[in-house]
Design a protein around this motif. Structure first.
Motif, PDB file in Angstrom:
ATOM      1  N   UNK A 171       5.321   1.132   4.355  1.00 42.48           N
ATOM      2  CA  UNK A 171       4.633   0.242   3.420  1.00 42.48           C
ATOM      3  C   UNK A 171       3.177   0.065   3.818  1.00 42.48           C
ATOM      4  N   UNK A 172       2.280   0.345   2.884  1.00 43.92           N
ATOM      5  CA  UNK A 172       0.849   0.104   3.062  1.00 43.92           C
ATOM      6  C   UNK A 172       0.465  -1.067   2.163  1.00 43.92           C
ATOM      7  N   UNK A 173      -0.264  -2.032   2.692  1.00 40.75           N
ATOM      8  CA  UNK A 173      -0.644  -3.173   1.870  1.00 40.75           C
ATOM      9  C   UNK A 173      -2.097  -3.557   2.134  1.00 40.75           C
ATOM     10  N   UNK A 174      -2.699  -4.140   1.132  1.00 36.89           N
ATOM     11  CA  UNK A 174      -4.085  -4.592   1.231  1.00 36.89           C
ATOM     12  C   UNK A 174      -4.267  -5.727   0.228  1.00 36.89           C
ATOM     13  N   UNK A 175      -4.034  -6.957   0.683  1.00 38.93           N
ATOM     14  CA  UNK A 175      -4.166  -8.113  -0.187  1.00 38.93           C
ATOM     15  C   UNK A 175      -4.794  -9.268   0.571  1.00 38.93           C
ATOM     16  N   UNK A 176      -4.796 -10.426  -0.050  1.00 42.14           N
ATOM     17  CA  UNK A 176      -5.471 -11.567   0.543  1.00 42.14           C
ATOM     18  C   UNK A 176      -4.798 -12.040   1.827  1.00 42.14           C
ATOM     19  N   UNK A 177      -3.513 -11.750   1.963  1.00 46.10           N
ATOM     20  CA  UNK A 177      -2.774 -12.214   3.134  1.00 46.10           C
ATOM     21  C   UNK A 177      -2.820 -11.232   4.300  1.00 46.10           C
ATOM     22  N   UNK A 178      -2.800  -9.954   3.987  1.00 47.59           N
ATOM     23  CA  UNK A 178      -2.663  -8.971   5.066  1.00 47.59           C
ATOM     24  C   UNK A 178      -3.133  -7.605   4.625  1.00 47.59           C
ATOM     25  N   UNK A 179      -3.719  -6.885   5.553  1.00 42.41           N
ATOM     26  CA  UNK A 179      -4.060  -5.485   5.329  1.00 42.41           C
ATOM     27  C   UNK A 179      -3.453  -4.685   6.469  1.00 42.41           C
ATOM     28  N   UNK A 180      -2.623  -3.727   6.147  1.00 38.66           N
ATOM     29  CA  UNK A 180      -2.027  -2.990   7.240  1.00 38.66           C
ATOM     30  C   UNK A 180      -0.879  -2.099   6.840  1.00 38.66           C
ATOM     31  N   UNK A 181       0.012  -1.884   7.797  1.00 37.14           N
ATOM     32  CA  UNK A 181       1.086  -0.900   7.692  1.00 37.14           C
ATOM     33  C   UNK A 181       2.345  -1.473   8.314  1.00 37.14           C
ATOM     34  N   UNK A 182       3.485  -1.167   7.695  1.00 37.56           N
ATOM     35  CA  UNK A 182       4.770  -1.474   8.312  1.00 37.56           C
ATOM     36  C   UNK A 182       5.704  -0.294   8.100  1.00 37.56           C
ATOM     37  N   UNK A 183       6.512  -0.004   9.106  1.00 37.05           N
ATOM     38  CA  UNK A 183       7.475   1.103   9.066  1.00 37.05           C
ATOM     39  C   UNK A 183       8.831   0.551   9.491  1.00 37.05           C
TER      40      UNK A 183
ATOM     41  N   UNK B 154       8.042  -1.491  12.712  1.00 36.83           N
ATOM     42  CA  UNK B 154       6.682  -1.524  13.261  1.00 36.83           C
ATOM     43  C   UNK B 154       5.781  -2.233  12.264  1.00 36.83           C
ATOM     44  N   UNK B 155       4.948  -3.176  12.757  1.00 38.81           N
ATOM     45  CA  UNK B 155       3.969  -3.846  11.906  1.00 38.81           C
ATOM     46  C   UNK B 155       2.592  -3.726  12.546  1.00 38.81           C
ATOM     47  N   UNK B 156       1.647  -3.208  11.765  1.00 45.01           N
ATOM     48  CA  UNK B 156       0.285  -3.000  12.252  1.00 45.01           C
ATOM     49  C   UNK B 156      -0.677  -3.705  11.308  1.00 45.01           C
TER      50      UNK B 156
ATOM     51  N   UNK C 102      -8.759  -8.813  -2.770  1.00 50.49           N
ATOM     52  CA  UNK C 102      -8.337  -7.862  -1.748  1.00 50.49           C
ATOM     53  C   UNK C 102      -9.161  -8.048  -0.482  1.00 50.49           C
ATOM     54  N   UNK C 103      -8.533  -7.847   0.644  1.00 46.27           N
ATOM     55  CA  UNK C 103      -9.273  -7.869   1.903  1.00 46.27           C
ATOM     56  C   UNK C 103     -10.244  -6.711   1.924  1.00 46.27           C
ATOM     57  N   UNK C 104     -11.424  -6.936   2.443  1.00 44.26           N
ATOM     58  CA  UNK C 104     -12.440  -5.889   2.488  1.00 44.26           C
ATOM     59  C   UNK C 104     -12.067  -4.858   3.547  1.00 44.26           C
TER      60      UNK C 104
END
Length: 295
Positions: free
Chosen positions: A55-67, A77-79, A288-290
């Protein structure tokens, strides 16, 4: 074109144009892609099958990756790539789950992005299951397997989440080495000079679905052919029509076997995996987070 099926009124309410072209006007603005979820099926040398969700996400709460491996929260895994700490963008993490050892390896320090949260170049993510490479995505030149056995894995599902205006533009590949198609889904409302809301779906600027009077035909299904593949296209925009502020529109593109109806039962297992591509669209806007990585 295959037969069109809708859940409410007759098929006459829907028109399909093979020769028309669609394109975003200057007044149209695309919705923002803020989440991508990919599900991979891995077949290990032990013949065990494991599903891995990226999962790739980029929003107001979090930008990152989880597997996540096998839908097990203990093997996740959460990055957070929005953090200024270098170690979150590159590293290795090992977890023990159900007597198995899982190694996560990633490098996003120089990752390049296009319009969404998923990188397009200069990155890698690897999952090693009991000393066997169960999944690898990204640039193979940036990761050394060191003679690690490589399992067979394939993408079986992809979901893209959008927020903003009801114009969703993306690219999709329905086969591993197949063609990449440009897909545009547009929901036009009464506020745009139309008496009734209209849905159009185009592939490579070619209209394949045109649905009028969406307040009646808010759910439906149609078969289309792309490069020799039969694709089921399903839509459900009831939530978006009934609750524009928080409702969600869903569009699914799913591959199917053209000849599956005559295959003998013992030969069905030789068919390719069904691949599903889903678009979730919402008109609610989120900041979105910059993104700084790779810029």
């Amino acid at each position: 074109m295959g037969k069109i099926r809708t859940c409410c009124f007759s098929e006459k309410a829907i028109k399909v144009s093979d020769n028309s072209c669609v394109g975003a006007s200057n007044q149209d603005s695309q919705a923002l892609q803020n989440r991508v979820v990919c599900v991979y099926k891995t077949k290990l040398s032990t013949q065990n099958q494991v599903f891995i969700t990226v999962t790739w996400c980029n929003n107001i709460d979090r930008q990152g990756l989880s597997v996540t491996v096998a839908n097990n929260p203990s093997s996740t895994l959460k990055v957070d790539t929005n953090s200024g700490y270098y170690g979150t963008k590159k590293g290795k993490q090992t977890v023990e789950s159900n007597s198995s050892k899982i190694d996560f390896c990633w490098d996003l320090t120089l990752a390049k992005y296009d319009k969404g949260p998923e990188p397009v170049d200069d990155y890698y993510v690897a999952v090693v299951l009991d000393s066997e490479l169960g999944l690898f995505i990204g640039d193979v030149k940036k990761f050394t397997t060191c003679c690690i056995p490589v399992a067979r894995f394939s993408l079986v599902s992809r979901r893209e989440h959008y927020s903003g205006n009801a114009l969703y533009s993306t690219k999709v590949k329905f086969e591993g080495k197949g063609k990449i198609y440009d897909i545009v889904v547009k929901c036009s409302g009464q506020g745009e000079g139309l008496k009734y809301p209209v849905l159009s779906v185009s592939v490579d600027k070619r209209v394949v679905i045109h649905v009028e009077k969406l307040h009646w035909n808010f759910r439906g299904r149609q078969e289309i052919y792309l490069g020799g593949l039969m694709i089921d296209v399903l839509w459900d925009i009831h939530g978006l029509l009934c609750n524009p502020e928080s409702g969600v529109a869903v569009f699914m593109f799913q591959t199917k076997s053209v000849c599956s109806w005559w295959l003998l039962p013992e030969k069905e297992e030789q068919q390719k995996d069904v691949y599903s591509f889903v678009i979730y669209g919402s008109t609610s806007t989120h900041v979105r987070a910059h993104r700084e990585i790779g810029r």
